[in-house]
Design a protein around this motif. Structure first.
Motif, short mmCIF file in Angstrom:
data_model
loop_
_atom_site.label_atom_id
_atom_site.label_comp_id
_atom_site.label_asym_id
_atom_site.label_seq_id
_atom_site.Cartn_x
_atom_site.Cartn_y
_atom_site.Cartn_z
N LEU C 119 0.81 -1.20 0.00
CA LEU C 119 0.00 0.00 0.00
C LEU C 119 0.86 1.27 0.00
O LEU C 119 0.33 2.37 0.00
N ASN C 120 2.16 1.10 0.00
CA ASN C 120 3.07 2.23 0.07
C ASN C 120 3.34 2.75 -1.34
O ASN C 120 3.91 2.03 -2.15
N PRO C 121 2.95 3.97 -1.65
CA PRO C 121 3.12 4.46 -3.02
C PRO C 121 4.59 4.54 -3.46
O PRO C 121 4.86 4.62 -4.65
N LEU C 122 5.53 4.50 -2.50
CA LEU C 122 6.93 4.61 -2.88
C LEU C 122 7.56 3.26 -3.23
O LEU C 122 8.70 3.20 -3.62
N ASN C 123 6.79 2.19 -3.08
CA ASN C 123 7.31 0.87 -3.41
C ASN C 123 6.40 0.23 -4.42
O ASN C 123 5.18 0.39 -4.35
N ARG C 124 7.01 -0.51 -5.36
CA ARG C 124 6.15 -1.23 -6.29
C ARG C 124 6.74 -2.63 -6.45
O ARG C 124 7.44 -2.92 -7.42
N VAL C 148 12.27 -0.98 -0.41
CA VAL C 148 13.01 -0.16 0.52
C VAL C 148 11.94 0.51 1.37
O VAL C 148 11.21 1.36 0.89
N SER C 149 11.83 0.10 2.60
CA SER C 149 10.79 0.68 3.43
C SER C 149 11.20 0.62 4.88
O SER C 149 11.30 -0.47 5.45
#
Lengths: 161, 184, 165
Positions: C119-124, C148-149
């Motif tokens: 759900l993190n827009p910075l990870n795909r 990377v989170s």
């Protein structure tokens, strides 16, 4: 008409798509654009809540802010705000784990894309809150202040009563 | 217990454990997105394409949460997957349970129908936007979700409630069951 | 459970998208992340190939329509606990020997992953390396779906520490 509940995550994923689209397409005016959208979303959301509400929504500052912290916060963010403080007519609404920015993380504070996106999300959220206040007869500003996932929104304004 | 009732039970039990918001915020956000796209983009086809792309990203992201929270782990079986998508996915994330009808003989095509949805409450489209596919996002979501589950599908809106039909119908057609290829 | 030494996540194509190695610290009573990997790159690559063939293998040898899967395999030194999701992600925890299958724990890690990464827009995480040009250097072999989170790592570390104590 009772409102239908939905999982909070679909709305979050939806607006994140919108925010990223805006950032990509309009990097220089992203904040203004999302603030405009957010304000109108907050305004219309509260209009609907007011229609469904059994309590009359008064214009008194304390009642308005309480409504924002409880009913509005639950409708928009999925839970009530954690804390409310008032000092000399200014309200400080705190959310200890603001749902719209928790988990928006990558490399940490030095990651520019992460900071930009988090700021944009908070500008958007502040505008949604601002629109909600406006719908309740308040005119003013909402400024976010984040420490990690804890966000304090400073609400200054003129209330109807 | 029948598979349908089992999925409905899973949907309710999972839903009860999630943080919930009012559908209006979803409706309003989506309305704001469509309005902005219509203002920004030159033609309606581009708007539809953008809505589809956003939907695809959304479907892609929501599937993992859905599977993680429900514990479901389906094989790429179109029938079962579409039941999960409608009875659990749509129920939790869009607050509606569409019906599935007109399965073909080898279960590769089906029509998904719904009447009401959080996307379109109170929405009226002006005539200048006759070609706008307001539900294009839903097509994208289905496509994205199924792709994550190993199936490439094509989604076409065959009836649109905002254009006068009784229900909104989406034809979902399986094009390919994907074979995972090892990267090396 | 204090013998947890690594968590690896592979994507649908078998590319490693996340690795984190650990060592139990008796003084701090915590499972501490280590920079020295428990398995080196070559071992991780071989593990990926092995795990990649498990699902098709099991479906070939199982009766039709059964949902059988490998949930762990062991050597004398180590146990490899596996969860393969319907989205093609493979979560593997490497522990010492004689540890019961950690299927439930892996499902909980999948839940952490879903909220902090999916759900993190910075990870795909599902973006394969062929889909888009790699950002950065030409010799960057990391797939674009590299996770990377900070919040995933924090949540994971506390979860694994709680398991170990």
């Amino acid at each position: 008409m009772a409102p239908t509940p939905l999982a909070a995550t679909s709305t979050i994923v939806l607006h994140n798509e919108m925010l990223q689209y805006t950032l990509e397409k309009y990097p220089d005016s992203a904040i203004e654009r999302v603030e405009q959208m957010g304000f109108s979303i907050g305004l219309r959301l509260v209009e609907r809540l007011a229609l469904a509400s059994t309590r009359p929504l008064l214009g008194k500052a304390n009642d308005v802010v309480m409504f924002i912290c409880k009913d509005f916060w639950t409708a928009a963010f999925g839970r009530q705000a954690t804390n409310l403080r008032q000092q000399r007519g200014v309200f400080y609404i705190t959310d200890n784990a603001f749902p719209w920015i928790i988990n928006v993380s990558r490399g940490g504070p030095k990651d520019a894309a992460e900071s930009t996106l988090r700021s944009l999300i908070l500008s958007f959220a502040s505008a949604v809150i601002g629109g909600a206040l406006s719908s309740l007869g308040a005119v003013g500003s909402v400024v976010p202040n984040a420490h990690g996932d804890q966000v304090e929104f400073t609400v200054t304004g003129q209330f109807m009563a | 217990m029948s598979r349908e009732r089992n999925l409905a039970k899973i949907a309710e039990s999972t839903f009860s454990k999630l943080d919930k918001v009012h559908s209006e915020i979803f409706t309003m956000t989506y309305g704001a997105i469509v309005t902005t796209l219509v203002e920004d983009l030159d033609n309606v086809d581009e708007v539809n394409a953008q809505l589809d792309k956003m939907g695809h990203n959304i479907g892609e992201r929501l599937v993992d949460e859905l599977l993680a929270k429900t514990g479901l782990n389906p094989q790429p079986d179109m029938r079962y997957v579409m039941e999960i998508v409608t009875r659990v996915g749509f129920r939790i994330y869009l607050g509606i349970t569409p019906t599935l009808s007109n399965w073909n003989a080898d279960s590769t095509t089906v029509t998904l129908s719904f009447r009401d949805s959080a996307l379109s409450d109170w929405v009226e489209l002006p005539h200048t936007l006759d070609d706008l596919s307001y539900f294009q996002l839903v097509c994208g979501v289905i496509r994205g979700a199924l792709e994550m589950l190993g199936m490439k599908v094509k989604c076409t809106i065959t009836a649109d409630k905002l254009k006068g039909a009784q229900t909104t119908d989406i034809l979902v057609e399986l094009q390919e069951v994907m074979q995972a290829k090892f990267y090396n | 459970m204090s013998s947890i030494c690594m968590l690896v996540i592979f994507n649908r194509s078998g590319e490693p998208i996340f690795e984190r190695s650990y060592q139990w610290s008796p003084t701090m009573r915590a499972l501490l992340p280590q920079t020295t990997p428990c398995l080196n790159d070559e071992a991780v690559g071989l593990l990926s190939g092995l795990v990649f063939s498990l699902r098709p293998f099991v479906s070939k040898i199982s009766p039709k329509n059964s949902a059988d899967s490998v949930n762990c395999f062991t050597t004398e030194e180590k146990t490899y606990h596996l969860l393969e999701t319907a989205t093609g992600l493979k979560f593997i925890i490497v522990t010492g020997p004689n540890v019961t299958p950690m299927t439930n724990e892996l499902q909980q890690i999948y839940q952490l992953f879903a909220s902090t990464v999916a759900l993190n827009p910075l990870n795909r995480p599902h973006q394969a390396s062929e889909d888009a040009p790699s950002e950065g250097k030409a010799d960057n072999k990391k797939p674009n779906g590299q996770i990377v989170s900070a919040s995933f790592c924090t949540a994971l570390d506390s979860f694994l520490t709680r398991l170990s104590s």
